[in-house]
Design a protein around this motif. Sequence first.
Motif, PDB file in Angstrom:
ATOM      1  N   UNK A 198       1.316  -0.756   0.002  1.00 29.41           N
ATOM      2  CA  UNK A 198      -0.526  -0.342   0.379  1.00 29.41           C
ATOM      3  C   UNK A 198       0.880   1.206  -0.110  1.00 29.41           C
ATOM      4  N   UNK A 199       0.489   2.119  -0.618  1.00 27.68           N
ATOM      5  CA  UNK A 199       1.324   3.324  -0.568  1.00 27.68           C
ATOM      6  C   UNK A 199       1.005   4.263   0.792  1.00 27.68           C
ATOM      7  N   UNK A 200       2.383   4.854   1.363  1.00 26.59           N
ATOM      8  CA  UNK A 200       2.882   4.880   2.646  1.00 26.59           C
ATOM      9  C   UNK A 200       1.800   6.142   3.245  1.00 26.59           C
ATOM     10  N   UNK A 201       1.185   6.236   4.050  1.00 27.19           N
ATOM     11  CA  UNK A 201       0.323   7.457   4.980  1.00 27.19           C
ATOM     12  C   UNK A 201       1.470   8.149   4.935  1.00 27.19           C
ATOM     13  N   UNK A 202       0.778   9.366   5.730  1.00 24.77           N
ATOM     14  CA  UNK A 202       1.107  10.612   5.546  1.00 24.77           C
ATOM     15  C   UNK A 202       1.671  10.763   6.782  1.00 24.77           C
ATOM     16  N   UNK A 203       3.597  10.842   7.006  1.00 24.09           N
ATOM     17  CA  UNK A 203       3.443  10.625   8.367  1.00 24.09           C
ATOM     18  C   UNK A 203       3.920  11.786   9.190  1.00 24.09           C
ATOM     19  N   UNK A 204       4.016  11.841  10.394  1.00 25.38           N
ATOM     20  CA  UNK A 204       4.003  13.164  11.111  1.00 25.38           C
ATOM     21  C   UNK A 204       5.187  13.456  11.442  1.00 25.38           C
ATOM     22  N   UNK A 205       5.897  14.630  10.506  1.00 22.04           N
ATOM     23  CA  UNK A 205       7.782  15.202  10.586  1.00 22.04           C
ATOM     24  C   UNK A 205       7.425  16.045  12.075  1.00 22.04           C
ATOM     25  N   UNK A 206       8.071  14.946  13.257  1.00 22.91           N
ATOM     26  CA  UNK A 206       7.904  15.237  14.667  1.00 22.91           C
ATOM     27  C   UNK A 206       9.242  16.287  14.796  1.00 22.91           C
ATOM     28  N   UNK A 207       9.019  18.043  14.564  1.00 21.87           N
ATOM     29  CA  UNK A 207      10.678  18.687  14.234  1.00 21.87           C
ATOM     30  C   UNK A 207      11.500  17.971  13.042  1.00 21.87           C
ATOM     31  N   UNK A 208      12.788  19.132  13.327  1.00 21.55           N
ATOM     32  CA  UNK A 208      13.576  18.605  11.899  1.00 21.55           C
ATOM     33  C   UNK A 208      14.378  18.110  12.356  1.00 21.55           C
ATOM     34  N   UNK A 209      14.813  16.815  11.636  1.00 24.49           N
ATOM     35  CA  UNK A 209      15.801  15.601  11.429  1.00 24.49           C
ATOM     36  C   UNK A 209      16.568  16.165  12.503  1.00 24.49           C
ATOM     37  N   UNK A 210      17.260  15.103  13.481  1.00 26.30           N
ATOM     38  CA  UNK A 210      18.576  14.986  14.332  1.00 26.30           C
ATOM     39  C   UNK A 210      20.009  14.930  13.995  1.00 26.30           C
ATOM     40  N   UNK A 211      20.150  15.433  12.633  1.00 25.37           N
ATOM     41  CA  UNK A 211      21.468  15.457  11.698  1.00 25.37           C
ATOM     42  C   UNK A 211      22.576  15.117  12.816  1.00 25.37           C
ATOM     43  N   UNK A 212      23.240  15.143  13.981  1.00 19.95           N
ATOM     44  CA  UNK A 212      24.030  15.804  14.660  1.00 19.95           C
ATOM     45  C   UNK A 212      23.856  14.209  15.774  1.00 19.95           C
ATOM     46  N   UNK A 213      22.749  13.474  16.194  1.00 22.40           N
ATOM     47  CA  UNK A 213      22.968  12.118  16.318  1.00 22.40           C
ATOM     48  C   UNK A 213      22.268  10.862  15.601  1.00 22.40           C
ATOM     49  N   UNK A 214      22.041  11.535  14.010  1.00 22.75           N
ATOM     50  CA  UNK A 214      22.490  10.952  12.791  1.00 22.75           C
ATOM     51  C   UNK A 214      24.275  10.177  12.207  1.00 22.75           C
ATOM     52  N   UNK A 215      24.531  11.034  12.297  1.00 19.87           N
ATOM     53  CA  UNK A 215      26.278  11.136  12.304  1.00 19.87           C
ATOM     54  C   UNK A 215      26.912  10.151  13.325  1.00 19.87           C
ATOM     55  N   UNK A 216      26.080  10.895  14.587  1.00 22.01           N
ATOM     56  CA  UNK A 216      27.288  10.387  16.293  1.00 22.01           C
ATOM     57  C   UNK A 216      26.601   8.629  15.952  1.00 22.01           C
ATOM     58  N   UNK A 217      25.505   8.364  15.378  1.00 32.69           N
ATOM     59  CA  UNK A 217      25.082   6.501  15.514  1.00 32.69           C
ATOM     60  C   UNK A 217      26.375   6.056  14.669  1.00 32.69           C
ATOM     61  N   UNK A 218      25.858   6.518  13.301  1.00 36.89           N
ATOM     62  CA  UNK A 218      26.802   5.711  12.384  1.00 36.89           C
ATOM     63  C   UNK A 218      27.873   5.428  12.404  1.00 36.89           C
ATOM     64  N   UNK A 219      28.745   6.794  12.362  1.00 35.56           N
ATOM     65  CA  UNK A 219      30.204   6.817  13.117  1.00 35.56           C
ATOM     66  C   UNK A 219      30.365   6.231  14.324  1.00 35.56           C
ATOM     67  N   UNK A 220      29.703   6.341  15.080  1.00 36.65           N
ATOM     68  CA  UNK A 220      30.293   5.039  16.461  1.00 36.65           C
ATOM     69  C   UNK A 220      29.809   3.308  16.174  1.00 36.65           C
ATOM     70  N   UNK A 221      28.615   3.358  15.397  1.00 40.46           N
ATOM     71  CA  UNK A 221      28.626   1.765  15.012  1.00 40.46           C
ATOM     72  C   UNK A 221      29.517   1.124  14.215  1.00 40.46           C
ATOM     73  N   UNK A 222      29.833   2.187  13.246  1.00 39.92           N
ATOM     74  CA  UNK A 222      31.157   1.454  12.249  1.00 39.92           C
ATOM     75  C   UNK A 222      32.200   1.545  12.180  1.00 39.92           C
ATOM     76  N   UNK A 223      32.814   2.956  13.597  1.00 39.80           N
ATOM     77  CA  UNK A 223      33.610   2.596  14.096  1.00 39.80           C
ATOM     78  C   UNK A 223      34.319   1.062  14.744  1.00 39.80           C
ATOM     79  N   UNK A 224      33.192   1.040  15.780  1.00 40.60           N
ATOM     80  CA  UNK A 224      32.365  -0.393  16.844  1.00 40.60           C
ATOM     81  C   UNK A 224      32.949  -1.856  15.843  1.00 40.60           C
ATOM     82  N   UNK A 225      32.449  -1.359  14.254  1.00 42.10           N
ATOM     83  CA  UNK A 225      32.122  -2.757  13.476  1.00 42.10           C
ATOM     84  C   UNK A 225      33.287  -2.484  13.059  1.00 42.10           C
TER      85      UNK A 225
END
Length: 490
Positions: A198-225
């Motif tokens: 089915x087509x995606x339902x409209x998504x409620x955007x809860x504020x601006x994206x957490x860019x810093x958190x995304x960078x930290x999580x991706x870098x941290x997980x990548x370094x750990x692996x």
Amino acid sequence: MTNTESASGERGREGVARPELTLAAVAVVQFMVSLDLSVVNVGLPEIASGLGFGEAGLTWVIHAYALTFGGLLLLGGKIADRYGHKRILTIGLPVFGLACLLGGFAQEPGQLVAARAAQGVGAAALAPAALALLTRTFPTGKARVKAFGVWSAMNAAGGALGVLIGGLLTQYAGWEWVMFINVPMVAVALALALRGIAPDEPVERRGRPDVLGAVLATAGMSLLVFGVVRTDEYAWTSTVTLSVLAAAVVLLAAFLYVEKTTSRDPLIRLGLFSNRSVAGANSYNLLLGAAMASAFYFVSLYLQGVLGAGPALAGIQFLPFALGVVVGSVAAIKLGYKFPARSLLIGGGLLTAAGFTWFGMISADGSFTVDVLGPSIVTSVGFGFCLAPVVSTATVGVAPHETGTASGMLNSTRQLGAALGLASLSTVAHQRAGENADPAAIADGYGLGMTVGAVLLVGAVLIALTVLPRTSTAAPAPVEADRGLVPEGD
């Protein structure tokens, strides 16, 4: 929006949404993603000779995929929640397929490693989006039990049959086909997704994206692996490994702080971890992934290096394992109608631990029937019992707008567990065998690694006993929309 409301929305779009095609698309995607974790293993010697890989560089054919896949899963889940599960699935599939095609045509080591990394990027988008779609399409009841049973069977079959398919393709068609094999599956999955989801339902955007958190999580997980998978070259106590792991811990700690204090839409809402089903299932999954990754590795090496089987024969000898997982998954579907998921996780974990204990008795003068076939059947049936319940439990009480995040987190714990388990248990096995070991010492090392795997599985069972609520079943209660959690029993 609650699960009940989501289900009503699906019924309201019967002319568009086709649950059976959604399940088929998700099953193909999961089979393909799991296949790629093991399909190249048996073909590594041919890849090395065909492209001129050095011994150290060859490991990056495996690591490049695991690194990008594991490092980007949390981000992939959040993106799927924010921009639509179907949309991200239909974007990730062409990315994955193109990477496979380019990898098969690679002429140099760097080209293949880059293609494998791109595959990991595509898989990190596909896996959480597909699992979230399954949760949305089958929110409760017997249909959910059956759907997750099919998903778990395809998940395990992809990993187990990957060894068989990789061996046959490498020996009779050429190593390139371990990459090309994914292209037709991508085409099938994309056609099923476009027609049946089915087509995606409209998504409620809860504020601006957490860019810093995304960078930290991706870098941290990548370094750990990265730090873990490089322990085959740098010891756990080396300066290189300790420095990389310390940097990963710092980044992940910073990520948790940002998630707790950010005014933006967090990558992971830390309140998810107060849900005992989510916390328990992810902890269980971490240990299960650690044990099972080592099983594929040790048994493959034992068959070829100790018992002397060729690539194709070794792949064929893995077939009973794949069939056992399917049997266990089907049994879990039937039992899931009557028993809580927690009970299946306890029973499945104990049965899998018994199989690992049997594997721990392998010897240099052993045989396929006694040392591989018997424990493979016990282990695989127990593993099949675990797969659907742990995935279904991990999304119990999770609001629809967070299912992609929860799915990405579950996939992350599995990948992290696999990386940690394989690196740790292979180190244990290597130290027991010693340098320039004879077949008897090598078999003894593999046996010790499998025995430690049994201990990890017992630990998973203890988590199921003490953390998971007794009321955690495959049919979740309605979700409390604002908090994304439901009250859970003891």
